[in-house]
Motif scaffolding. Structure first.
Motif, PDB file in Angstrom:
ATOM      1  N   LYS A 229       9.403  13.085   9.784  1.00 24.54           N
ATOM      2  CA  LYS A 229       9.068  13.183  11.203  1.00 24.54           C
ATOM      3  C   LYS A 229       8.715  11.823  11.796  1.00 24.54           C
ATOM      4  O   LYS A 229       9.049  11.524  12.957  1.00 24.54           O
ATOM      5  CB  LYS A 229       7.901  14.154  11.405  1.00 24.54           C
ATOM      6  CG  LYS A 229       8.245  15.610  11.106  1.00 24.54           C
ATOM      7  CD  LYS A 229       9.194  16.186  12.143  1.00 24.54           C
ATOM      8  CE  LYS A 229       9.402  17.683  11.939  1.00 24.54           C
ATOM      9  NZ  LYS A 229      10.294  18.274  12.969  1.00 24.54           N
ATOM     10  N   VAL A 230       8.019  10.988  11.017  1.00 25.52           N
ATOM     11  CA  VAL A 230       7.651   9.658  11.500  1.00 25.52           C
ATOM     12  C   VAL A 230       8.905   8.823  11.747  1.00 25.52           C
ATOM     13  O   VAL A 230       9.058   8.205  12.804  1.00 25.52           O
ATOM     14  CB  VAL A 230       6.718   8.950  10.492  1.00 25.52           C
ATOM     15  CG1 VAL A 230       6.631   7.455  10.787  1.00 25.52           C
ATOM     16  CG2 VAL A 230       5.326   9.570  10.547  1.00 25.52           C
ATOM     17  N   VAL A 231       9.823   8.791  10.778  1.00 25.61           N
ATOM     18  CA  VAL A 231      11.050   7.999  10.916  1.00 25.61           C
ATOM     19  C   VAL A 231      11.863   8.481  12.113  1.00 25.61           C
ATOM     20  O   VAL A 231      12.326   7.677  12.941  1.00 25.61           O
ATOM     21  CB  VAL A 231      11.884   8.068   9.617  1.00 25.61           C
ATOM     22  CG1 VAL A 231      13.278   7.475   9.840  1.00 25.61           C
ATOM     23  CG2 VAL A 231      11.178   7.325   8.492  1.00 25.61           C
ATOM     24  N   GLY A 232      12.060   9.792  12.236  1.00 26.35           N
ATOM     25  CA  GLY A 232      12.845  10.333  13.346  1.00 26.35           C
ATOM     26  C   GLY A 232      12.217  10.064  14.697  1.00 26.35           C
ATOM     27  O   GLY A 232      12.902   9.703  15.664  1.00 26.35           O
ATOM     28  N   THR A 233      10.898  10.226  14.790  1.00 23.89           N
ATOM     29  CA  THR A 233      10.201  10.026  16.069  1.00 23.89           C
ATOM     30  C   THR A 233      10.201   8.567  16.476  1.00 23.89           C
ATOM     31  O   THR A 233      10.447   8.236  17.644  1.00 23.89           O
ATOM     32  CB  THR A 233       8.745  10.535  15.949  1.00 23.89           C
ATOM     33  OG1 THR A 233       8.771  11.908  15.545  1.00 23.89           O
ATOM     34  CG2 THR A 233       8.020  10.412  17.275  1.00 23.89           C
ATOM     35  N   VAL A 234       9.933   7.670  15.526  1.00 22.37           N
ATOM     36  CA  VAL A 234       9.899   6.232  15.836  1.00 22.37           C
ATOM     37  C   VAL A 234      11.278   5.751  16.245  1.00 22.37           C
ATOM     38  O   VAL A 234      11.427   4.960  17.188  1.00 22.37           O
ATOM     39  CB  VAL A 234       9.362   5.436  14.626  1.00 22.37           C
ATOM     40  CG1 VAL A 234       9.524   3.928  14.848  1.00 22.37           C
ATOM     41  CG2 VAL A 234       7.895   5.766  14.388  1.00 22.37           C
ATOM     42  N   ASN A 235      12.329   6.216  15.562  1.00 15.01           N
ATOM     43  CA  ASN A 235      13.692   5.835  15.934  1.00 15.01           C
ATOM     44  C   ASN A 235      14.056   6.317  17.326  1.00 15.01           C
ATOM     45  O   ASN A 235      14.688   5.590  18.097  1.00 15.01           O
ATOM     46  CB  ASN A 235      14.682   6.402  14.915  1.00 15.01           C
ATOM     47  CG  ASN A 235      15.067   5.413  13.845  1.00 15.01           C
ATOM     48  OD1 ASN A 235      16.051   4.691  13.974  1.00 15.01           O
ATOM     49  ND2 ASN A 235      14.267   5.352  12.786  1.00 15.01           N
TER      50      ASN A 235
ATOM     51  N   LYS B  63      -0.896  14.374   6.967  1.00 20.01           N
ATOM     52  CA  LYS B  63      -1.885  14.578   8.025  1.00 20.01           C
ATOM     53  C   LYS B  63      -1.287  14.099   9.333  1.00 20.01           C
ATOM     54  O   LYS B  63      -0.443  13.209   9.353  1.00 20.01           O
ATOM     55  CB  LYS B  63      -3.167  13.795   7.715  1.00 20.01           C
ATOM     56  CG  LYS B  63      -3.882  14.220   6.444  1.00 20.01           C
ATOM     57  CD  LYS B  63      -5.150  13.417   6.233  1.00 20.01           C
ATOM     58  CE  LYS B  63      -4.825  11.967   5.902  1.00 20.01           C
ATOM     59  NZ  LYS B  63      -6.028  11.177   5.569  1.00 20.01           N
ATOM     60  N   ARG B  64      -1.736  14.694  10.442  1.00 19.06           N
ATOM     61  CA  ARG B  64      -1.262  14.243  11.741  1.00 19.06           C
ATOM     62  C   ARG B  64      -1.938  12.917  12.082  1.00 19.06           C
ATOM     63  O   ARG B  64      -3.160  12.837  12.118  1.00 19.06           O
ATOM     64  CB  ARG B  64      -1.579  15.275  12.822  1.00 19.06           C
ATOM     65  CG  ARG B  64      -1.068  14.874  14.211  1.00 19.06           C
ATOM     66  CD  ARG B  64      -1.214  16.009  15.199  1.00 19.06           C
ATOM     67  NE  ARG B  64      -0.248  17.068  14.913  1.00 19.06           N
ATOM     68  CZ  ARG B  64       1.014  17.051  15.312  1.00 19.06           C
ATOM     69  NH1 ARG B  64       1.470  16.018  16.010  1.00 19.06           N
ATOM     70  NH2 ARG B  64       1.822  18.048  15.042  1.00 19.06           N
TER      71      ARG B  64
ATOM     72  N   GLN C 104      -1.255   6.493   7.743  1.00 16.48           N
ATOM     73  CA  GLN C 104      -2.218   7.484   8.221  1.00 16.48           C
ATOM     74  C   GLN C 104      -1.933   8.893   7.681  1.00 16.48           C
ATOM     75  O   GLN C 104      -2.667   9.839   7.979  1.00 16.48           O
ATOM     76  CB  GLN C 104      -2.221   7.527   9.749  1.00 16.48           C
ATOM     77  CG  GLN C 104      -2.761   6.262  10.409  1.00 16.48           C
ATOM     78  CD  GLN C 104      -2.738   6.381  11.923  1.00 16.48           C
ATOM     79  OE1 GLN C 104      -3.358   7.282  12.496  1.00 16.48           O
ATOM     80  NE2 GLN C 104      -2.021   5.489  12.581  1.00 16.48           N
ATOM     81  N   GLY C 105      -0.841   9.025   6.928  1.00 16.14           N
ATOM     82  CA  GLY C 105      -0.529  10.316   6.322  1.00 16.14           C
ATOM     83  C   GLY C 105       0.529  11.117   7.039  1.00 16.14           C
ATOM     84  O   GLY C 105       0.716  12.300   6.745  1.00 16.14           O
TER      85      GLY C 105
ATOM     86  N   TYR D 151       0.834  -1.204   0.000  1.00 14.32           N
ATOM     87  CA  TYR D 151       0.000   0.000   0.000  1.00 14.32           C
ATOM     88  C   TYR D 151       0.871   1.257   0.000  1.00 14.32           C
ATOM     89  O   TYR D 151       0.614   2.209  -0.750  1.00 14.32           O
ATOM     90  CB  TYR D 151      -0.928  -0.004   1.214  1.00 14.32           C
ATOM     91  CG  TYR D 151      -1.614   1.325   1.456  1.00 14.32           C
ATOM     92  CD1 TYR D 151      -2.617   1.781   0.607  1.00 14.32           C
ATOM     93  CD2 TYR D 151      -1.243   2.136   2.529  1.00 14.32           C
ATOM     94  CE1 TYR D 151      -3.234   3.010   0.806  1.00 14.32           C
ATOM     95  CE2 TYR D 151      -1.854   3.368   2.742  1.00 14.32           C
ATOM     96  CZ  TYR D 151      -2.852   3.790   1.888  1.00 14.32           C
ATOM     97  OH  TYR D 151      -3.446   5.011   2.089  1.00 14.32           O
ATOM     98  N   LEU D 152       1.908   1.279   0.830  1.00 16.34           N
ATOM     99  CA  LEU D 152       2.796   2.442   0.881  1.00 16.34           C
ATOM    100  C   LEU D 152       3.527   2.630  -0.447  1.00 16.34           C
ATOM    101  O   LEU D 152       3.721   3.760  -0.904  1.00 16.34           O
ATOM    102  CB  LEU D 152       3.814   2.280   2.018  1.00 16.34           C
ATOM    103  CG  LEU D 152       3.255   2.318   3.442  1.00 16.34           C
ATOM    104  CD1 LEU D 152       4.370   2.046   4.443  1.00 16.34           C
ATOM    105  CD2 LEU D 152       2.597   3.659   3.740  1.00 16.34           C
ATOM    106  N   LEU D 153       3.922   1.508  -1.052  1.00 15.44           N
ATOM    107  CA  LEU D 153       4.589   1.571  -2.356  1.00 15.44           C
ATOM    108  C   LEU D 153       3.646   2.172  -3.400  1.00 15.44           C
ATOM    109  O   LEU D 153       4.026   3.064  -4.168  1.00 15.44           O
ATOM    110  CB  LEU D 153       5.022   0.162  -2.764  1.00 15.44           C
ATOM    111  CG  LEU D 153       5.856   0.022  -4.037  1.00 15.44           C
ATOM    112  CD1 LEU D 153       7.125   0.859  -3.950  1.00 15.44           C
ATOM    113  CD2 LEU D 153       6.186  -1.435  -4.276  1.00 15.44           C
TER     114      LEU D 153
END
Length: 252
Positions: A172-178, A133-134, A166-167, A120-122
Motif C-alpha cells: 500500500k505504501v509503494v502504490g500510494t507514494v507512486n 500499522k497505519r 512507521q510500519g 534499518y529497513l533491511l
C-alpha cells in the motif's frame, strides 16, 4: 513533434534505461530519478540535460505507474489524501526556494540519513516480524519529501522509506507514494515544460518515456504479488545502495 527525429537505434538504449528504472521504482516506490540520471550521465549525457530529460519523462511515467497501482488496488486512499497536498506544497516551496539558494550543502546529510533508514529497513525485514500499522507521521513527511524532490530528487526515497519505517503495508505504501508522485512531478515540471515546450523532448527523454510507460504495469504487479518481508528487504537494499552512492558523489 517529428518522430522521424528519433530513430529506433538511437532510442533503444534510453528505452532500456527507462524500463529498468521504472520497473524498480514501480515495485519499490523509489529510484527512477537516481537510476536514470546515473545511467544517462555514464553514457555521456551532460548532467543538466540528463536531469531535464528525467523530470520531463517523470510527468508521464508517474501517470502510467499511478494508473497501474490503482488498477491493482495498491493505493490507500486515506493515506493518499494526507500525503498528496503537503507533497505538492513542498514541491512548490522547494522550486521557489531553490531559485534563490542552493540546497547542495544539505544533500550529504539527507543522504546519510536515508542510508541509516535503508539499513534499518533491511534489518527489520530480516530480523523483526512484520507488524503492519497505519503511519501517523504523514503530512510533514509529504512536505519534506516534496521539497527535497524539487531539490533534485528524493520523494520516493524519503516518503516510502519513512512510511515503511512507521510500519505501513509495503504494498500500500509503494502504490500510494507512486500515485501521489504524479501530482508532484507535474507541479515541479510545469514551468520547465511550459518554457521549453517540445524542445524538452530529446531522444533521451522520449526513450525514457517509452521504456518507463512499458514497465509501469509490471512494477505495480510486482508490488502486489511480492510478500511484505522480501519487499521490505528490497527497499532497504536499493535505498542503502543509492544513498551511499549519492553521499560519495556529493563529497567527492
Amino acid at each position: 513533434m517529428d518522430l522521424s527525429a528519433f530513430p529506433l537505434e538511437a532510442l533503444l538504449p534510453f528505452i532500456a534505461i527507462g524500463f529498468a528504472a521504472q520497473l524498480v521504482d514501480g515495485a519499490l516506490g523509489m529510484a527512477f530519478g537516481v537510476i536514470s540520471n546515473t545511467l544517462l550521465i555514464s553514457m555521456g549525457v551532460p548532467p543538466a540535460a540528463a536531469s531535464a530529460g528525467v523530470h520531463a519523462a517523470e510527468s508521464f511515467t508517474t501517470a502510467a505507474s499511478g494508473i497501474s497501482h490503482i488498477a491493482h488496488r495498491n493505493v490507500d486512499w486515506r493515506l493518499f489524501g494526507r500525503l498528496v497536498i503537503p507533497g505538492v506544497a513542498g514541491g512548490i516551496l522547494g522550486a521557489y526556494v531553490l531559485t534563490r539558494i542552493s540546497a547542495e550543502a544539505a544533500r550529504p546529510i539527507v543522504l546519510a540519513y536515508l542510508t541509516a533508514i535503508g539499513l534499518y529497513l533491511l534489518w527489520r525485514g530480516i530480523k523483526v516480524p512484520s507488524v503492519e500499522k497505519r503511519p501517523k507521521f504523514v503530512a510533514p513527511l509529504g512536505l519534506v519529501g516534496g521539497f527535497l524532490d524539487a531539490a533534485g530528487g528524493g520523494w520516493g526515497a524519503v516518503v516510502t522509506s519513512n512510511l515503511l519505517a512507521q510500519g505501513g503495508s509495503p504494498r500500500k505504501v509503494v502504490g500510494t507514494v507512486n500515485t501521489a508522485e504524479f501530482f508532484l512531478a507535474v507541479t515541479i515540471s510545469a514551468t520547465f515544460i511550459a518554457t521549453l515546450g517540445l524542445g524538452a523532448f530529446t531522444t533521451a527523454t522520449v526513450g525514457l518515456l517509452i521504456g518507463g510507460i512499458a514497465a509501469a504495469p509490471l512494477g505495480a504487479l510486482v508490488a502486489k504479488r511480492v510478500p511484505a518481508r522480501p519487499l521490505l528487504i528490497l527497499v532497504g537494499v536499493v535505498l542503502t545502495i543509492t544513498s551511499i552512492y549519492g553521499v560519495i558523489r556529493a563529497l567527492v
